[in-house]
Design an enzyme around this catalytic site. Structure first.
Site: not given
Ligand code: PGA
Length: 256
Positions: A10-11, A98, A174, A214, A235-236
């Site tokens: 997920n960018w 989000e 995150g 994370s 994500g990250g």
């Molecule tokens: P993260 O995000 O890996 O940066 O914690 C995951 C996500 O929101 O899908």
């Protein structure tokens, strides 16, 4: 039943079109042509979707949208309909925390989007998860018991078999603070039970449940080895090709 693991990147709101082409190209080269185990999906921003579809060429990587609206077309300024991405996108992420926290999404909008996605041939990835206050207050089970059935009800069995649910505890997104294996396993097992209560046991057995929050190259192998977890929503770490590829490798399972 063996479920094919799935790793989705997920960018979020990152990467310009030229940057997206570079990153997608790096990932596609790293995956090679034959990697169906695990299934790999990229979720770039809408602006980059078409460019990324070209950049990944005929690699086995799938594409998905980070969100969609529930109407097919019309006066909905700024929205993107499932019909606009179906055909060349395989998935739609729905209900990311989000979207829930910043854009007012709830079970009702998630469910409307889910049905709209399915109508257009997209496979929904429904994200659920509790906030830190909800967990600390002892409400994790209650929150998932609301979000899972509220988001997925009404799917017919054919569509339901392609459903993906992502457990993403909001406090782990995150933050660098991953759920412990015990926390992740417990929540994902609970989610599978809730899917079963809502859509039946055959669906619960088939649905892939991802962990997100994370996930990185260091912790992926431990999380991916858990019996209730069928992959990761990243994500990250999905913004760095080497990190994302290491997570993909960690999710691979021996072919039975
Ligand atoms: P993260 O995000 O890996 O940066 O914690 C995951 C996500 O929101 O899908």
């Amino acid at each position: 039943m063996s479920r094919t693991p799935l790793v989705a990147g997920n960018w979020k709101m990152n990467k310009t079109v030229p940057e997206s082409i570079v990153l997608a190209g790096e990932i596609a080269r790293g995956i090679g042509a034959s990697a169906h185990n695990p299934e790999v999906v990229l979720l770039p921003p809408f602006t980059s979707l078409w460019a990324v579809s070209t950049a990944i060429g005929d690699s086995p990587i799938g594409l998905g949208a980070q969100d969609i609206y529930w109407e097919r077309a019309g006066a909905f300024t700024g929205e993107v309909s499932p019909a606009m991405v179906s055909g060349w996108c395989r998935y739609a992420l729905i209900g990311h925390s989000e979207r829930r926290a910043l854009f007012g999404e709830n079970e009702e909008s998630v469910n409307r989007k889910l049905h709209a996605a399915v109508r257009e041939g997209l496979r929904p990835i429904v994200a659920v998860g509790e906030t830190l206050a909800e967990r600390d207050g002892g409400h994790m089970i209650e929150v998932l018991s609301r979000q899972v059935p509220g988001g997925i009800y009404g799917l017919d069995e054919h569509a339901a078999l392609e459903l993906v649910v992502a457990y993403e505890p909001v406090w782990a997104i995150g933050t660098g603070r991953t759920a412990t294996p015990e926390q992740a396993e417990k929540a994902c097992a609970l989610i599978r039970g809730l899917v079963g209560e809502t859509l039946g046991s055959a669906v619960a057995e088939a649905v892939r449940i991802l962990y997100g929050g994370s996930v990185n190259a260091g912790n992926a192998a431990t999380l991916m080895a858990l019996p209730s977890i069928d992959g990761a929503l990243v994500g990250g770490a999905s913004l760095v090709a080497t990190d994302f590829l290491a997570i993909v490798a960690a999710a691979a399972r021996p072919v039975a």
